[in-house]
Scaffold this active site. Structure first.
Site, PDB file in Angstrom:
ATOM      1  N   ARG A   1      -3.323   2.389  -8.550  1.00 53.41           N
ATOM      2  CA  ARG A   1      -2.074   3.134  -8.106  1.00 53.41           C
ATOM      3  C   ARG A   1      -1.498   3.926  -9.264  1.00 53.41           C
ATOM      4  NH1 ARG A   1      -3.351   2.668  -3.520  1.00 53.41           N
ATOM      5  NH2 ARG A   1      -2.425   1.283  -2.202  1.00 53.41           N
TER       6      ARG A   1
ATOM      7  N   HIS B   1      -6.240  11.344  -4.522  1.00 52.67           N
ATOM      8  CA  HIS B   1      -6.408  10.138  -3.762  1.00 52.67           C
ATOM      9  C   HIS B   1      -7.233  10.177  -2.519  1.00 52.67           C
ATOM     10  CE1 HIS B   1      -3.538   6.324  -3.241  1.00 52.67           C
ATOM     11  NE2 HIS B   1      -5.187   6.114  -2.757  1.00 52.67           N
TER      12      HIS B   1
ATOM     13  N   GLU C   1       2.969  10.465  -5.343  1.00 55.97           N
ATOM     14  CA  GLU C   1       1.965  11.367  -4.386  1.00 55.97           C
ATOM     15  C   GLU C   1       2.760  12.022  -3.434  1.00 55.97           C
ATOM     16  OE1 GLU C   1      -1.209   8.860  -3.495  1.00 55.97           O
ATOM     17  OE2 GLU C   1      -1.722   8.468  -5.800  1.00 55.97           O
TER      18      GLU C   1
HETATM   19  P1  NAP Z   1      -7.845  -7.593  -5.103  1.00 56.47           P
HETATM   20  O1  NAP Z   1      -9.299  -8.174  -4.690  1.00 56.47           O
HETATM   21  O2  NAP Z   1      -6.863  -8.331  -4.952  1.00 56.47           O
HETATM   22  O3  NAP Z   1      -8.176  -7.218  -6.803  1.00 56.47           O
HETATM   23  C1  NAP Z   1      -7.242  -7.024  -7.658  1.00 56.47           C
HETATM   24  C2  NAP Z   1      -7.404  -7.744  -9.025  1.00 56.47           C
HETATM   25  O4  NAP Z   1      -6.626  -7.564  -9.846  1.00 56.47           O
HETATM   26  C3  NAP Z   1      -7.678  -9.304  -8.961  1.00 56.47           C
HETATM   27  O5  NAP Z   1      -8.843  -9.779  -9.366  1.00 56.47           O
HETATM   28  C4  NAP Z   1      -6.577  -9.492  -9.743  1.00 56.47           C
HETATM   29  O6  NAP Z   1      -6.870 -10.727 -10.291  1.00 56.47           O
HETATM   30  C5  NAP Z   1      -5.996  -8.709 -10.785  1.00 56.47           C
HETATM   31  N1  NAP Z   1      -4.877  -8.392 -10.954  1.00 56.47           N
HETATM   32  C6  NAP Z   1      -3.620  -8.411 -10.101  1.00 56.47           C
HETATM   33  N2  NAP Z   1      -2.654  -8.365 -10.738  1.00 56.47           N
HETATM   34  C7  NAP Z   1      -3.077  -8.197 -12.087  1.00 56.47           C
HETATM   35  C8  NAP Z   1      -2.199  -8.161 -13.601  1.00 56.47           C
HETATM   36  N3  NAP Z   1      -0.945  -8.145 -13.273  1.00 56.47           N
HETATM   37  N4  NAP Z   1      -3.030  -8.143 -14.637  1.00 56.47           N
HETATM   38  C9  NAP Z   1      -4.303  -8.260 -14.437  1.00 56.47           C
HETATM   39  N5  NAP Z   1      -4.779  -8.143 -13.302  1.00 56.47           N
HETATM   40  C10 NAP Z   1      -4.370  -8.315 -12.162  1.00 56.47           C
HETATM   41  O7  NAP Z   1      -7.789  -6.109  -4.376  1.00 56.47           O
HETATM   42  P2  NAP Z   1      -8.783  -4.726  -4.232  1.00 56.47           P
HETATM   43  O8  NAP Z   1      -9.114  -5.121  -2.832  1.00 56.47           O
HETATM   44  O9  NAP Z   1      -9.826  -5.218  -5.139  1.00 56.47           O
HETATM   45  O10 NAP Z   1      -7.777  -3.711  -4.342  1.00 56.47           O
HETATM   46  C11 NAP Z   1      -7.248  -3.361  -5.690  1.00 56.47           C
HETATM   47  C12 NAP Z   1      -6.505  -2.338  -5.398  1.00 56.47           C
HETATM   48  O11 NAP Z   1      -7.102  -1.055  -5.577  1.00 56.47           O
HETATM   49  C13 NAP Z   1      -5.506  -2.222  -4.190  1.00 56.47           C
HETATM   50  O12 NAP Z   1      -4.301  -2.972  -4.317  1.00 56.47           O
HETATM   51  C14 NAP Z   1      -5.208  -0.525  -4.312  1.00 56.47           C
HETATM   52  O13 NAP Z   1      -4.092  -0.631  -4.843  1.00 56.47           O
HETATM   53  C15 NAP Z   1      -5.983   0.007  -4.914  1.00 56.47           C
HETATM   54  N6  NAP Z   1      -6.881   0.824  -4.269  1.00 56.47           N
HETATM   55  C16 NAP Z   1      -6.869   2.184  -4.372  1.00 56.47           C
HETATM   56  C17 NAP Z   1      -7.683   3.083  -3.491  1.00 56.47           C
HETATM   57  C18 NAP Z   1      -7.894   4.515  -3.635  1.00 56.47           C
HETATM   58  O14 NAP Z   1      -8.190   5.214  -2.676  1.00 56.47           O
HETATM   59  N7  NAP Z   1      -7.770   4.955  -4.672  1.00 56.47           N
HETATM   60  C19 NAP Z   1      -8.311   2.525  -2.226  1.00 56.47           C
HETATM   61  C20 NAP Z   1      -8.377   1.311  -2.022  1.00 56.47           C
HETATM   62  C21 NAP Z   1      -7.744   0.404  -3.008  1.00 56.47           C
HETATM   63  P3  NAP Z   1      -5.673 -12.061 -10.914  1.00 56.47           P
HETATM   64  O15 NAP Z   1      -5.077 -12.401  -9.693  1.00 56.47           O
HETATM   65  O16 NAP Z   1      -6.679 -13.114 -11.195  1.00 56.47           O
HETATM   66  O17 NAP Z   1      -4.802 -11.347 -11.897  1.00 56.47           O
END
Ligand code: NAP
Length: 307
Positions: free
Chosen positions: A226, A273, A255
């Site tokens: 994000r 995006h 955005e």
């Molecule tokens: P996820 O499986 O929940 O992974 C997020 C990771 O971030 C976890 O491993 C978490 O580990 C870590 N994290 C959370 N808070 C943190 C912090 N403060 N410091 C360091 N690490 C942290 O989520 P996902 O499914 O991979 O998706 C991740 C994100 O990608 C979504 O939330 C979304 O915002 C973004 N996304 C973007 C697009 C796009 O089109 N560009 C598409 C889909 C998703 P810990 O809890 O151990 O910290």
């Protein structure tokens, strides 16, 4: 109730399967909410169009917010929890496409393919080997900030490109990748800092001047998480002053507005995006959003509950 117009095929199925009230078409939002307050049990929310506490309070019968998207930072999850409203999202089905997008940003910012194509189209290719040499991926370290579902899919791809993997999460994982205890130490020990955390208050400006200083003038940053996770004005200044080597960005703070300075920067690769933007993935996301709604209305446990 549908908060924003959705991906068209999902929208059509929503309309075919459920009694739909379109909040986004209401000329008087407050009057519309009042009119449907006693009947609405579920909300369908869409990417950046989420739900705040005020909307939840306007719908006292609300029991489910079914979100299209894995990132649910547009929904006040704390407020939903307090009100016993379930929230679902659409995880996993988009991992591969978002990871593909991430790798293309890594490639494009390091190897400068879009820039070299623009150079060719502008008629600059006059000698056999003309475009300046770039930086190779092989042997470099990809530092993943947020090694979750998407982060792990990116790590697998980057390894196929010969990259080494390091990461920082709040919780260390049982994986054979180098772990760093904070974002700055990860940045210091990688060539590409790839951001794949959730957005929201907890990660706001997690990548700030200190982290970019640690990355240094030979380091690249790629953000598919994000816009809020990077301090955007600082990033722009660091790119303008070549204090980092480049940035590959799919996401921005406001955005669809992209800071105009980024258009002028040759060391920035910018996408609108498009992380999950394929027919297959958007269809799968819509299917999961609908499945959660269907299960809820059938009185069954939803599939992908966040709270
Ligand atoms: P996820 O499986 O929940 O992974 C997020 C990771 O971030 C976890 O491993 C978490 O580990 C870590 N994290 C959370 N808070 C943190 C912090 N403060 N410091 C360091 N690490 C942290 O989520 P996902 O499914 O991979 O998706 C991740 C994100 O990608 C979504 O939330 C979304 O915002 C973004 N996304 C973007 C697009 C796009 O089109 N560009 C598409 C889909 C998703 P810990 O809890 O151990 O910290």
């Amino acid at each position: 109730m549908v908060v924003a117009k959705e991906y068209a095929p999902t929208q059509q199925r929503l309309e075919a399967e459920f009694t739909i009230h379109k909040l986004y078409e209401a000329p008087d939002r407050d009057a519309f909410l009042k009119c449907h307050a006693s009947s609405v049990r579920a909300l369908a929310t869409y990417t950046a169009s989420g739900a705040d506490a005020k909307l939840m309070d306007a719908l006292p019968k609300l029991q489910l917010i079914s979100h299209f998207g894995v990132g649910y930072d547009a929904i006040d999850v704390g407020a939903a929890k307090q009100r016993n409203i379930m929230v679902t999202n659409t995880p996993d089905v988009l991992n591969d496409c978002v990871a593909d997008t991430a790798m293309s940003l890594v490639l494009n910012v390091m190897r400068q393919f879009p820039r070299s194509e623009n150079w060719l189209r502008a008629g600059n290719w006059r000698e056999v080997i003309g475009y300046p040499l770039t930086v190779s991926l092989g042997g470099k370290t990809l530092g993943i900030l947020g090694l979750g579902r998407i982060g792990e899919a990116i790590a697998r791809r980057a390894q196929a490109f010969g990259m080494k993997i390091a990461y920082h999460n709040r919780n260390r994982k049982n994986l054979p990748y180098a772990y760093f205890a904070d974002a700055a130490s990860l940045a210091k020990n990688c060539t590409v800092l790839l951001i794949a955390t959730p957005g929201g208050a907890e990660t706001r400006n997690l990548v700030d001047a200190k982290v970019l200083d640690a990355l240094g003038p030979k380091g690249f940053v790629v953000n598919i998480a994000r816009g809020s996770v990077i301090d955007e004005p600082v990033l722009i200044r660091y790119l303008q002053e070549n204090r980092i080597a480049g940035a590959g960005l799919d996401v921005y703070v406001k955005e669809p507005q992209v800071p105009p300075e980024l258009f002028a920067l040759e060391n920035a690769v910018i996408y609108p995006h498009v992380g999950s933007g394929t027919v297959e993935t958007r269809t799968a996301m819509g299917d999961l959003q609908l499945e959660n709604l269907r299960l809820f209305f059938a009185g069954k446990p939803v599939k992908t509950r966040v709270v």
